[in-house]
Design a protein around this motif. Structure first.
Motif, PDB file in Angstrom:
ATOM      1  N   GLY A 167       0.731  -1.242   0.070  1.00 37.05           N
ATOM      2  CA  GLY A 167      -0.064  -0.073   0.152  1.00 37.05           C
ATOM      3  C   GLY A 167       0.846   1.170  -0.083  1.00 37.05           C
ATOM      4  N   GLY A 168       2.023   1.043   0.457  1.00 34.97           N
ATOM      5  CA  GLY A 168       2.814   2.183   0.195  1.00 34.97           C
ATOM      6  C   GLY A 168       3.105   2.712  -1.241  1.00 34.97           C
ATOM      7  N   ARG A 169       4.156   3.954  -1.406  1.00 37.20           N
ATOM      8  CA  ARG A 169       4.397   4.428  -2.759  1.00 37.20           C
ATOM      9  C   ARG A 169       6.046   4.518  -2.645  1.00 37.20           C
ATOM     10  N   ALA A 170       6.425   4.643  -3.805  1.00 40.13           N
ATOM     11  CA  ALA A 170       7.916   4.904  -4.041  1.00 40.13           C
ATOM     12  C   ALA A 170       8.051   6.026  -4.898  1.00 40.13           C
ATOM     13  N   LEU A 171       8.840   7.043  -4.545  1.00 45.95           N
ATOM     14  CA  LEU A 171       9.231   8.050  -5.104  1.00 45.95           C
ATOM     15  C   LEU A 171      10.612   8.324  -5.849  1.00 45.95           C
ATOM     16  N   TYR A 172      10.933   8.134  -7.028  1.00 45.04           N
ATOM     17  CA  TYR A 172      12.134   7.957  -7.496  1.00 45.04           C
ATOM     18  C   TYR A 172      12.259   9.227  -8.324  1.00 45.04           C
ATOM     19  N   PHE A 173      13.623   9.957  -7.849  1.00 45.96           N
ATOM     20  CA  PHE A 173      14.049  11.191  -8.490  1.00 45.96           C
ATOM     21  C   PHE A 173      14.810  10.875  -9.421  1.00 45.96           C
ATOM     22  N   LEU A 174      14.515  11.143 -10.596  1.00 45.44           N
ATOM     23  CA  LEU A 174      15.154  10.435 -12.019  1.00 45.44           C
ATOM     24  C   LEU A 174      16.153  11.492 -12.457  1.00 45.44           C
TER      25      LEU A 174
ATOM     26  N   VAL B  48      12.793   6.930  -2.530  1.00 46.33           N
ATOM     27  CA  VAL B  48      12.679   6.828  -1.098  1.00 46.33           C
ATOM     28  C   VAL B  48      11.033   6.066  -1.039  1.00 46.33           C
ATOM     29  N   HIS B  49      11.197   5.119  -0.295  1.00 38.14           N
ATOM     30  CA  HIS B  49      10.168   4.135  -0.254  1.00 38.14           C
ATOM     31  C   HIS B  49       8.992   4.226   0.899  1.00 38.14           C
ATOM     32  N   HIS B  50       8.228   3.391   0.644  1.00 34.91           N
ATOM     33  CA  HIS B  50       7.062   3.228   1.619  1.00 34.91           C
ATOM     34  C   HIS B  50       6.510   4.394   2.224  1.00 34.91           C
ATOM     35  N   LYS B  51       6.086   5.351   1.150  1.00 33.27           N
ATOM     36  CA  LYS B  51       5.549   6.553   1.570  1.00 33.27           C
ATOM     37  C   LYS B  51       4.071   6.598   1.600  1.00 33.27           C
ATOM     38  N   ARG B  52       3.326   6.957   2.427  1.00 33.47           N
ATOM     39  CA  ARG B  52       1.685   7.104   2.391  1.00 33.47           C
ATOM     40  C   ARG B  52       1.388   8.572   2.639  1.00 33.47           C
ATOM     41  N   ALA B  53      -0.021   8.787   2.069  1.00 33.03           N
ATOM     42  CA  ALA B  53      -0.479   9.923   2.393  1.00 33.03           C
ATOM     43  C   ALA B  53      -2.010   9.794   2.148  1.00 33.03           C
TER      44      ALA B  53
END
Length: 323
Positions: A154-161, A302-307
């Motif tokens: 259920g989390g999200r990963a944000l990849y700075f490209l 940056v992993h396992h982020k939730r909002a």
């Protein structure tokens, strides 16, 4: 657009047009409209973000300081009156990009800063839009392109490209600079950051004051105004269980670590010679819990982020017309 715009109320005067000196003065008349907004809270953020979709603003609105100040005044009497993070977003016209996003930090004294980035607020735009699949977002204020992907659980990963080794990651061109006699690493990745080993800060009760002085000196070196929230600053301890990091944000200590701070920390660890120990990928401990990061040759994650959405509101928006 200037980096900082005072948060002044809307208002303008008028007078009789030429050739009509005896006529009643022309007066600016404000017509109230409402703007739908979403309040989103990321689990690791110090507070919620006010998310505004650009095409929901009245025609001609630019989301400048005086407009945003009026919008924030509409939050009075709600549980979100102290929200100081604003995200404005819309569908991108760029190929390969889904959303364009602009972050605005409200500062004490009614000022706004348009130069900072906020990964948690970027995630807030994706959540407010209701997108579940992979979403590519361009952060207009910092120039970053970020890929947001769902993760198992259920989390999200944000990849700075952007490659950690790309030109500009070290804004001075040096892996270590000495500020006020303290070795630090200045890193620009997501946001400009100052990283310092906590052993140089002295007693814990005085650490905040030392960090503020170092941050001010770094701001001078990098060309930021003294009252700018940039650069950000964080101290770390290299412990047997891994890095422990504590960071400052606007108004005091961050409860965990800013998402851009986690990305910048991982980028610093991937570079030779910085004060941040190599191999700092994986898990990083903070006062509020663990933050998970990863690095690759062309990105930092940056992993396992939730909002989550806290509320959807209609706020008054005052625009000017003359009669």
């Amino acid at each position: 657009m200037r980096p900082e715009v005072p948060g002044r109320p809307c208002g303008s005067g008028g007078g009789a047009p030429p050739g009509h000196e005896g006529a009643a003065p022309e007066r600016a008349r404000a017509h109230p409209r409402t703007v739908p907004v979403t309040v989103v809270r990321a689990d690791d953020a110090p507070g919620p973000t006010l998310v505004v979709r650009l095409d929901h603003l009245p025609p001609g609105a630019l989301a400048l300081g005086h407009e945003l100040a009026a919008l924030r005044r509409g939050l009075r009497g709600t549980p979100y009156a102290e929200v100081n993070k604003i995200a404005v977003y819309g569908v991108s016209s760029r190929r390969g990009v889904d959303l364009d996003y602009r972050f605005v930090q409200a500062l004490p004294g009614g000022r706004f800063d348009f130069r900072t980035g906020c990964g948690h607020s970027l995630l807030g735009c994706v959540v407010a839009e209701g997108r579940d699949g992979p979403v590519t977002v361009r952060a207009v204020t910092t120039g970053d392109t970020v890929r947001v992907e769902a993760e198992e659980g259920g989390g999200r990963a944000l990849y700075f490209l952007r490659a950690p080794t790309a030109a500009g990651t070290l804004p001075t061109g040096r892996p270590v600079d000495v500020l006020l006699g303290v070795p630090v690493s200045l890193v620009r990745y997501g946001n400009p950051y100052v990283f310092v080993d906590a052993r140089h800060l002295g007693a814990e009760e005085g650490a905040e004051a030392v960090l503020l002085r170092l941050r001010a000196e770094a701001a001078r070196l990098l060309g930021y105004a003294p009252h700018s929230p940039l650069p950000k600053i964080a101290a770390f301890r290299d412990e047997p269980g891994g890095l422990f990091v504590r960071a400052l944000t606007v108004g005091g200590w961050h409860p965990r670590l800013a998402l851009t701070g986690a990305a910048a920390l991982a980028a610093a660890a991937a570079l030779d010679g910085t004060v941040v120990p190599g191999g700092a990928g994986g898990t990083v401990r903070t006062p509020g819990g663990v933050v998970t990061v990863s690095t690759g040759p062309d990105r930092v994650g940056v992993h396992h982020k939730r909002a989550r959405v806290l509320d959807r509101l209609e706020l008054p928006w005052r625009v000017h017309a003359t009669a």
